[in-house]
Design a protein around this motif. Structure first.
Motif, short mmCIF file in Angstrom:
data_model
loop_
_atom_site.label_atom_id
_atom_site.label_comp_id
_atom_site.label_asym_id
_atom_site.label_seq_id
_atom_site.Cartn_x
_atom_site.Cartn_y
_atom_site.Cartn_z
N VAL A 73 0.86 -1.18 0.00
CA VAL A 73 0.00 0.00 0.00
C VAL A 73 0.90 1.23 0.00
CG1 VAL A 73 -1.67 1.34 1.32
CG2 VAL A 73 -1.92 -1.14 1.17
N GLU A 74 0.68 2.10 -0.97
CA GLU A 74 1.47 3.33 -1.10
C GLU A 74 0.59 4.52 -0.74
OE1 GLU A 74 4.52 4.63 -4.47
OE2 GLU A 74 2.43 4.90 -5.11
N PHE A 75 1.16 5.47 0.00
CA PHE A 75 0.43 6.66 0.42
C PHE A 75 1.46 7.74 0.74
CE2 PHE A 75 1.48 4.04 3.97
CZ PHE A 75 1.96 4.91 4.92
N ASP A 76 0.98 8.95 1.01
CA ASP A 76 1.92 10.00 1.40
C ASP A 76 1.48 10.64 2.70
OD1 ASP A 76 0.89 13.00 1.05
OD2 ASP A 76 -0.12 11.76 -0.43
N LEU A 77 2.46 11.10 3.46
CA LEU A 77 2.23 11.87 4.67
C LEU A 77 3.02 13.16 4.54
CD1 LEU A 77 2.51 9.14 7.47
CD2 LEU A 77 0.44 10.32 6.72
N ASP A 78 2.28 14.28 4.53
CA ASP A 78 2.91 15.60 4.41
C ASP A 78 3.86 15.67 3.21
OD1 ASP A 78 1.56 16.45 6.71
OD2 ASP A 78 3.14 15.64 8.00
N GLY A 79 3.42 15.06 2.11
CA GLY A 79 4.16 15.17 0.86
C GLY A 79 5.23 14.12 0.64
N THR A 80 5.49 13.29 1.63
CA THR A 80 6.50 12.24 1.49
C THR A 80 5.83 10.90 1.25
OG1 THR A 80 8.02 13.42 2.97
CG2 THR A 80 8.45 11.08 2.59
N PRO A 81 6.20 10.18 0.19
CA PRO A 81 5.57 8.88 -0.09
C PRO A 81 6.16 7.75 0.76
CG PRO A 81 7.17 9.40 -1.79
CD PRO A 81 7.13 10.59 -0.87
N TYR A 82 5.29 6.81 1.12
CA TYR A 82 5.70 5.64 1.90
C TYR A 82 4.98 4.42 1.33
CZ TYR A 82 7.28 9.14 5.28
OH TYR A 82 7.89 10.20 5.86
N ARG A 83 5.58 3.26 1.58
CA ARG A 83 4.95 2.00 1.20
C ARG A 83 5.00 1.02 2.37
NH1 ARG A 83 7.01 0.34 -4.92
NH2 ARG A 83 6.18 2.19 -6.02
N LEU A 84 3.90 0.29 2.55
CA LEU A 84 3.83 -0.72 3.58
C LEU A 84 3.42 -2.06 2.95
CD1 LEU A 84 1.89 1.23 6.39
CD2 LEU A 84 4.35 0.72 6.31
N THR A 85 4.12 -3.12 3.32
CA THR A 85 3.73 -4.45 2.88
C THR A 85 2.42 -4.83 3.55
OG1 THR A 85 6.00 -5.17 2.47
CG2 THR A 85 4.37 -6.90 2.91
N ALA A 86 1.46 -5.30 2.74
CA ALA A 86 0.13 -5.62 3.24
C ALA A 86 -0.10 -7.12 3.27
CB ALA A 86 -0.93 -4.94 2.38
N PHE A 87 -0.96 -7.54 4.20
CA PHE A 87 -1.43 -8.92 4.25
C PHE A 87 -2.94 -8.93 4.01
CE2 PHE A 87 2.25 -8.90 7.31
CZ PHE A 87 3.12 -9.56 6.47
N ASN A 88 -3.51 -10.10 3.88
CA ASN A 88 -4.95 -10.19 3.68
C ASN A 88 -5.70 -9.75 4.93
OD1 ASN A 88 -4.82 -11.26 1.00
ND2 ASN A 88 -4.27 -13.24 1.86
N GLY A 89 -6.80 -9.02 4.72
CA GLY A 89 -7.59 -8.53 5.84
C GLY A 89 -8.63 -9.52 6.29
N ARG A 90 -9.57 -9.04 7.09
CA ARG A 90 -10.57 -9.91 7.69
C ARG A 90 -11.63 -10.37 6.70
NH1 ARG A 90 -11.13 -5.77 12.65
NH2 ARG A 90 -9.34 -6.45 13.90
N THR A 91 -11.89 -9.58 5.67
CA THR A 91 -12.89 -9.93 4.68
C THR A 91 -12.24 -10.08 3.31
OG1 THR A 91 -13.39 -7.58 4.30
CG2 THR A 91 -14.71 -8.73 5.95
N PRO A 92 -12.82 -10.88 2.42
CA PRO A 92 -12.22 -11.10 1.10
C PRO A 92 -11.93 -9.79 0.37
CG PRO A 92 -14.01 -12.64 1.46
CD PRO A 92 -14.05 -11.67 2.61
#
Length: 273
Positions: free
Chosen positions: A173-192
């Protein structure tokens, strides 16, 4: 009251409902605060003071030998004598009733375990609430899901020393905080289709629990967009009790910024109201 004020009121109310529901599950009669011990089973049958029977781990799964006068309720059926739970899948659990308690039989990190859950546990009786940052719209970010194409197995540590968990990751998942981009490795959530990320940040060990926090993310839309709402960054059970086997974040999920949103260090771990 302006439209903006109404939106903010609704935003706070929705967060409060989320937080209240999460607290209710945590502190329920058989929630994680009700756990009284964590037992690692072996081939040698063993008895525990907070559960009936003698428990063992065999090649064919978990077995309990109940003495005369002892009984459990499994899937609505009263069982006595020897009962075979069979091979339990990794991260799966079977709950057996015993008077007003529940005996959780599970597998974590490849090991069979038993975790009795008693409504009158000291931790549950003393629980009042989990401190949290006030919800702020600033911490709601529009992100993008970057699929790996094929899920990748990711090995992470656990709250229990020496234990490891393996999760399939569908992407980042890629997103930005105050103009700086970040990425986090995601796993499957509670629902499909939904996602879950484990992370730490600049508040970890200061105002939030040091080891991890968890964030549920809804399914990506047709263009891969997701909503990343750090106001709903929540504690895992290991934040409250040492009787949990929670996973730790992968190394790349350590954010270098302070995410002052979501749940804080529990009072049970020395957190401030």
């Amino acid at each position: 009251m302006t439209v903006q004020d109404v939106d903010l009121v609704s935003f706070v109310r929705d967060w409060e409902q989320w937080h209240s529901a999460k607290e209710e599950v945590l502190s329920g009669p058989h929630g994680f605060l009700a756990i009284t011990s964590l037992r690692w089973l072996s081939a040698e049958p063993a008895r525990f003071e907070d559960a009936p029977g003698a428990w063992s781990s065999t090649p064919d799964g978990v077995v309990v030998e109940l003495e005369e006068g002892e009984e459990l309720t499994v899937e609505g059926v009263t069982v006595r004598g020897r009962h075979d739970f069979g091979v339990i899948a990794e991260r799966a659990s079977v709950n057996a009733g015993w008077d007003d308690a529940v005996i959780e039989v599970a597998k974590r990190g490849g090991h069979d375990i038993v975790r009795p859950r008693h409504p009158d546990s000291a931790l549950r009786r003393a629980f009042s609430h989990t401190p949290a940052y006030a919800p702020e719209p600033h911490w709601v970010r529009t992100g993008r899901f970057l699929s790996f194409g094929e899920p990748r197995p990711v090995t992470v540590g656990a709250a229990v020393e020496g234990l490891e968990h393996v999760y399939d990751s569908p992407g980042q998942v890629e997103f930005d905080l105050d103009g700086t981009p970040y990425r986090l490795t995601a796993f499957n959530g509670r629902t499909p289709g939904s996602l879950m990320v484990l992370f730490t940040d600049g508040t970890s060990g200061v105002t939030t629990y040091a080891a991890n926090r968890s964030l549920q993310i809804g399914s990506p839309d047709a263009e891969g967009r997701v909503t990343v709402d750090f106001n709903r960054a929540g504690n895992l059970p290991c934040a409250y009790t040492d009787l949990a086997t929670c996973p730790l974040p992968p190394a790349e999920n350590r954010l270098p910024v302070a995410v002052e949103a979501g749940e804080r260090i529990p009072l049970e771990r020395g957190g401030q109201p």
